[in-house]
Motif scaffolding. Structure first.
Motif, PDB file in Angstrom:
ATOM      1  N   PRO A 186       0.840  -1.214   0.000  1.00 34.64           N
ATOM      2  CA  PRO A 186       0.000   0.000   0.000  1.00 34.64           C
ATOM      3  C   PRO A 186       0.871   1.259   0.000  1.00 34.64           C
ATOM      4  O   PRO A 186       1.971   1.259   0.563  1.00 34.64           O
ATOM      5  CB  PRO A 186      -0.785  -0.102   1.313  1.00 34.64           C
ATOM      6  CG  PRO A 186      -0.815  -1.559   1.647  1.00 34.64           C
ATOM      7  CD  PRO A 186       0.502  -2.101   1.138  1.00 34.64           C
ATOM      8  N   PHE A 187       0.362   2.322  -0.632  1.00 29.36           N
ATOM      9  CA  PHE A 187       1.058   3.606  -0.586  1.00 29.36           C
ATOM     10  C   PHE A 187       1.050   4.162   0.829  1.00 29.36           C
ATOM     11  O   PHE A 187       2.032   4.721   1.281  1.00 29.36           O
ATOM     12  CB  PHE A 187       0.378   4.623  -1.525  1.00 29.36           C
ATOM     13  CG  PHE A 187       0.714   4.422  -2.966  1.00 29.36           C
ATOM     14  CD1 PHE A 187       1.936   4.866  -3.462  1.00 29.36           C
ATOM     15  CD2 PHE A 187      -0.173   3.811  -3.831  1.00 29.36           C
ATOM     16  CE1 PHE A 187       2.264   4.700  -4.801  1.00 29.36           C
ATOM     17  CE2 PHE A 187       0.149   3.633  -5.170  1.00 29.36           C
ATOM     18  CZ  PHE A 187       1.368   4.073  -5.656  1.00 29.36           C
ATOM     19  N   GLU A 188      -0.088   4.003   1.514  1.00 27.01           N
ATOM     20  CA  GLU A 188      -0.247   4.589   2.845  1.00 27.01           C
ATOM     21  C   GLU A 188      -0.726   3.546   3.841  1.00 27.01           C
ATOM     22  O   GLU A 188      -1.272   2.518   3.455  1.00 27.01           O
ATOM     23  CB  GLU A 188      -1.274   5.731   2.791  1.00 27.01           C
ATOM     24  CG  GLU A 188      -0.734   6.977   2.099  1.00 27.01           C
ATOM     25  CD  GLU A 188      -1.833   7.776   1.423  1.00 27.01           C
ATOM     26  OE1 GLU A 188      -2.983   7.717   1.890  1.00 27.01           O
ATOM     27  OE2 GLU A 188      -1.525   8.449   0.416  1.00 27.01           O
ATOM     28  N   GLY A 189      -0.527   3.825   5.137  1.00 28.82           N
ATOM     29  CA  GLY A 189      -0.989   2.921   6.177  1.00 28.82           C
ATOM     30  C   GLY A 189       0.168   2.370   6.969  1.00 28.82           C
ATOM     31  O   GLY A 189       1.322   2.823   6.813  1.00 28.82           O
ATOM     32  N   GLU A 190      -0.093   1.371   7.814  1.00 25.00           N
ATOM     33  CA  GLU A 190       0.933   0.888   8.737  1.00 25.00           C
ATOM     34  C   GLU A 190       2.129   0.309   7.967  1.00 25.00           C
ATOM     35  O   GLU A 190       3.250   0.772   8.098  1.00 25.00           O
ATOM     36  CB  GLU A 190       0.332  -0.159   9.678  1.00 25.00           C
ATOM     37  CG  GLU A 190       1.148  -0.307  10.957  1.00 25.00           C
ATOM     38  CD  GLU A 190       0.607  -1.434  11.829  1.00 25.00           C
ATOM     39  OE1 GLU A 190      -0.619  -1.694  11.782  1.00 25.00           O
ATOM     40  OE2 GLU A 190       1.408  -2.071  12.527  1.00 25.00           O
ATOM     41  N   GLN A 191       1.858  -0.759   7.193  1.00 24.20           N
ATOM     42  CA  GLN A 191       2.915  -1.252   6.314  1.00 24.20           C
ATOM     43  C   GLN A 191       2.721  -0.599   4.951  1.00 24.20           C
ATOM     44  O   GLN A 191       1.796  -0.972   4.212  1.00 24.20           O
ATOM     45  CB  GLN A 191       2.863  -2.782   6.163  1.00 24.20           C
ATOM     46  CG  GLN A 191       3.565  -3.529   7.273  1.00 24.20           C
ATOM     47  CD  GLN A 191       2.613  -3.992   8.320  1.00 24.20           C
ATOM     48  OE1 GLN A 191       1.443  -4.201   8.033  1.00 24.20           O
ATOM     49  NE2 GLN A 191       3.088  -4.172   9.540  1.00 24.20           N
ATOM     50  N   SER A 192       3.554   0.340   4.608  1.00 26.48           N
ATOM     51  CA  SER A 192       3.321   1.105   3.375  1.00 26.48           C
ATOM     52  C   SER A 192       4.613   1.737   2.880  1.00 26.48           C
ATOM     53  O   SER A 192       5.582   1.871   3.632  1.00 26.48           O
ATOM     54  CB  SER A 192       2.298   2.205   3.632  1.00 26.48           C
ATOM     55  OG  SER A 192       2.872   3.177   4.485  1.00 26.48           O
TER      56      SER A 192
END
Lengths: 452, 452
Positions: free
Chosen positions: B235-241
Motif C-alpha cells: 500500500p502507498f499509505e498505512g501501517e505497512q506502506s
C-alpha cells in the motif's frame, strides 16, 4: 487582507459559492468560459427545469439570498401520473406542507450572478476559457476570444466548471487520480406546453407531471409564465428510440400512441422536436476532488449525476453549505477545510449518484406499478404513525439534510422491510394491521442492534 | 494496392499487430512517442517481468514469430510460496506439462520491432508524440522533438498507445464515451536478486516465487541471465506502506521481518529500493473502443489491467489473434471487423480486469490459507478425474482460449460448488470421496439445466 480566491465557472454552484466567500470578506474572482448570460439572453433547449428542495433552499438561506429567489419558484406537491389512456393519479411527495420547487436554471443563474456582483463585490470575468492549469503553482491559464492568454494565481482555487470541467481534466493526468464518466443509454430532448389561449396553465400547476412508459418517459414542470417545460427521456437506439423518430410521421405516431393527452397541449411539438438537440445523460465520479489542499472541485465538476432525483443542483448547493460550515468549524483554515471536505463528501456524492440512477427506474417504470404504489402508501402510513422512527427514502433525500450515504443505506434497509411486509397474504386489501406494525417494530429492533 | 494503415504505439501489442497486418500485405506505419528502444538501451526499474501463457503464445505463433521468441523464455511450472519462517511450498499452476513463461518486456519488444521492420517492411517512426486527432478525418497529429508538427491520415488507425493512450484521450471527448480509470491503493517497486557468485540462480528457477503477507507481497521471476526480477506490492499509505519506508532502518527492518529469507539474496536492496520509482496500478475500461468503424483501440489503450493474473500482455496479444481471425471471417472488411470486435471483445476485457483484481487477493493473501490450498487440491483432483467436465478457473484463464467472460462466469459457478464441498464435515481429512463426486455431478446437472 484575506486570501485571494479564484472560482472557475459562473454556473449555479460557482456563483453561489462566490456569494458565500465574498460575505466572509474574501476577494473573489470568478472566471467563466461562456459570455455573460445576462447580456447573451436566455439560451433554451438544453435546460431541464430544476427542482429545488430543502438542501438547495438551505444553502440559499445561509447565503442570505433565499427570499429574493423564492418568488420565482413554483411549488410542486407531488407527481401527477398520466396513464396511456389519459387517466390521472396524484402521488404526494411528502406531507401536505412539503413540496419541491420548479425553478428556471437560466433565471436562477442570472439572479445569483447579479447578487454576487452588485451586492457582494465579486469580480466576474466572462469569455475566459480555462485551457491549462499549473497544479503545483495553483495557477490557471485562460484563453480569451481575441486569442490572448492570461495566467492567474490564487491562494485557493475552486473548480465549479461543470461536468466537463477543465480543472478536472488537468487533475486527471496526475498519478492515482480515479475517474469515471458513464453515460445512460437514454438521451433527452426539451419540448414545451405553452400557456392556454386564456393565459392559464394547461394542466395542474402544483405537480410534476410524469408519463411513465416503462423504458421511456415524458415529464413536465411548470414555469412562472404558465407554460410547462417538458422533457422526453428515451433510449438513443432500439425499437422506441430517438434513432427511430426521424420523420414527422414517426414523431406524430409515437406521441399519439404514448402521450395522447399531451399532444393537443403541444402546438409546436414537431418544430421543438426537430429544432432542439438530443442531449446525453452522464454520471461523473472522481477521487480525489482536491490537489495539494489548495484546489477543490465542487458541484458537477466532481459529481455530475443524472437528473432523476432532482438532486444535481441541490447536491452542488449543499457542497457550499458544508464548506461554509467547515469554514466556521476550522476558523477558515482552508487547507484543513479542503482536506476534510475531500475525505467526507465523496461518499455522499457517490450515494446520490446511485440513488439518481435508481430513481430513473422508479420514475419511468415503477410509478405505474401497483406493488410500488402500495409500498408508497404503507410507507406514508408508517411515517405518519412513527414520525421519529420511519422516514421514507424519498423524504430523506428531498426533505431532510441527512447525508446521502446514510439515506442510501437506510433505503436498502427499507427494501428489506417492505420485502417482508409485501409478502404478507392479502396485503393488497388490508395493510393497516398489527401484523405490519409487528414486522416494522422487529425490523427497527434488528436495525438498532446491527448499528449498536 | 491495399489500404494504408497507421498504428499509434510501438509497444508489445502495436509491434505485434504491425507484423500481422504487414503479413496480409498492408502498408503499415507505426508511430511511437519514445525513442527507438533498440538504440536507447534497456531502461529498467518499471518493468514487471511478463508471464507469457497460451493466449500470448497463440498470437505469436499465428504471426509466425513464436519459435524465435521461445528461446529467451523461462518456464515457470508453479508458485513457490515463501512463508515468514522461510518454509517453501510449491503449488503447480496446472498439469505437469503446463507452465507460464517469464519473458523480459524490453527484450520481447525489441525483438518484435526488429521482426516487423527487418522482415515485414513495417515503417517505424520513433520520437513521434501524438498530440491531437481529427476523428472525422481519421487523422493523427504528431509533435516531433524539434517542435515540428506532422499530420498523417490512413484508411484505418489502431491505437496501441498504452494505458495513457493519446487516441483514447481524444475519443473521451466525444459524446457518450464511457470511461474509467481506477487505481489500487497499492503501488509497486522493482528490486533484484542477482545470480550467485558461481553464476547460478539463487533460488529454484522453474517457479514464480511469492512471499504472500496478507495486505502486501513480494514476487520474483527468473531471467535468462540467472537473476530474478523482484516486485514488491505494498500500500502507498498505512501501517505497512511505502509512506512508512523512508529510512534505511525502516527498509531493513521491514524486509528482515517479512522477507527474511530473501534479504541475503538481495545485495543491492537498499540502493534498488531508493533508486527505483514507486509505480501505481491502474485499471482502464472504456466503451466504445472504436470511432466511425475506422479507428480502434487495442491492448492497454482500451483495457489496461493490474498484473496479478499475468494477462495484460496476453489479453493484448489475444486482441491481435481475434482481429486476425475476424479478418479471415469477413474478407478483410475492416469496417465490419472493427464493429464486430468492438461489440464482442469489451465484455471479455471487463472480465479479465475483474479477475486480475480478484487474483491480487488470492496471491497476496489466500495462497497461504489452508482452505484455499485444500480447494486447489480438490479442484486438481476433479480436473484429473473429469478432464472434459471440470477445468479450474486458473487453467481456463491461463491454459485455454476460453473467452475471459465465460471463464469469469464459470469461476462464479465453481465458487458455489466449493462452498458446498468445503462445508462437508471432515473434508480436510478426506476429500477423495463419493460424496464430493455426488455434489460435483449434481452441480454439473444444475449448471447444464440452467444453461438450457
Amino acid at each position: 487582507m484575506k486570501d485571494k480566491i479564484i472560482i472557475n465557472g459562473a454556473g449555479l454552484v460557482g456563483s453561489l459559492w462566490a456569494v458565500f466567500l465574498a460575505r466572509r470578506g474574501y476577494q473573489v474572482d470568478v472566471y467563466e468560459r461562456r459570455s455573460d448570460m445576462r447580456k447573451a439572453g436566455f439560451v433554451g433547449g438544453r435546460s431541464i427545469n430544476l427542482a429545488m428542495s430543502v438542501r438547495g433552499w438551505k444553502a440559499l438561506e445561509k447565503a442570505g439570498v433565499k427570499d429574493q429567489l423564492l418568488s420565482n419558484a413554483l411549488p410542486m406537491e407531488g407527481r401527477m401520473m398520466h396513464s396511456e389512456t389519459g387517466e390521472l393519479t396524484f402521488q404526494p411527495y411528502g406531507k401536505s406542507d412539503q413540496a419541491i420547487y420548479s425553478v428556471s436554471r437560466g433565471g436562477l443563474n442570472r439572479a445569483l450572478v447579479e447578487i454576487a456582483e452588485d451586492f457582494e463585490g465579486v469580480n466576474f470575468h466572462f469569455d475566459h476559457r480555462c485551457v491549462d492549469a499549473d497544479l503545483d503553482e495553483n495557477e490557471l491559464v485562460f484563453s480569451l476570444p481575441d486569442g490572448t492568454i492570461k495566467k492567474e494565481r490564487a491562494s485557493y482555487i475552486f473548480g465549479a466548471d461543470g461536468a466537463f470541467s477543465a480543472l478536472r481534466s488537468e487533475m486527471q493526468r496526475t498519478p492515482r487520480f480515479n475517474y469515471s464518466q458513464s453515460y445512460l443509454d437514454h438521451g433527452y430532448k426539451e419540448l414545451e406546453i405553452p400557456a392556454t389561449a386564456d393565459g392559464e396553465f394547461a394542466m395542474a400547476d402544483n405537480a410534476l407531471h410524469i408519463w411513465p412508459r416503462g423504458h421511456f418517459m415524458l415529464i413536465a414542470l411548470p414555469n412562472p409564465d404558465k407554460s410547462f417545460t417538458c422533457t422526453l427521456f428515451l433510449p438513443f437506439e432500439g425499437e422506441q428510440s430517438f434513432e427511430n423518430l426521424q420523420t414527422d410521421d414517426q414523431i406524430h405516431s409515437f406521441f399519439n400512441t404514448y402521450f395522447k393527452d399531451a399532444v393537443p397541449l403541444m402546438p409546436t411539438l414537431l418544430e421543438d422536436f426537430k429544432d432542439n438537440p438530443t442531449s446525453s445523460l452522464v454520471t461523473i465520479r472522481c477521487n480525489p476532488w482536491q490537489m495539494n489542499n489548495r484546489m477543490l472541485l465542487i458541484g458537477d465538476a466532481s459529481h455530475a449525476i443524472v437528473p432523476f432525483y432532482g438532486q444535481g443542483m441541490n447536491s452542488g448547493f449543499e457542497d457550499c453549505t458544508i464548506l461554509d460550515d467547515l469554514a466556521e468549524e476550522y476558523g477558515e483554515d482552508w487547507n484543513k477545510i479542503i482536506d476534510v471536505f475531500n475525505d467526507t463528501r465523496i461518499e455522499d456524492a457517490n450515494a446520490i449518484a446511485d440513488l439518481a440512477i435508481r430513481n430513473f427506474i422508479e420514475m419511468r417504470d415503477l410509478v405505474g406499478d401497483p406493488e410500488f404504489l402500495l409500498r408508497k402508501k404503507i410507507a406514508a402510513w408508517l411515517h405518519d404513525k412513527f414520525p421519529d422512527k420511519f422516514l421514507p427514502l424519498y423524504s430523506m433525500v428531498t426533505f431532510s439534510h441527512i447525508p446521502y450515504s446514510t439515506a442510501l443505506r437506510e433505503g436498502h434497509a427499507q427494501d428489506e422491510l417492505f420485502k417482508q411486509i409485501l409478502a404478507l397474504p392479502g396485503i393488497e386489501e388490508n395493510w393497516k394491521t398489527d401484523e405490519v406494525i409487528a414486522i416494522f417494530e422487529n425490523w427497527l429492533t434488528q436495525k438498532s442492534n446491527a448499528n449498536g
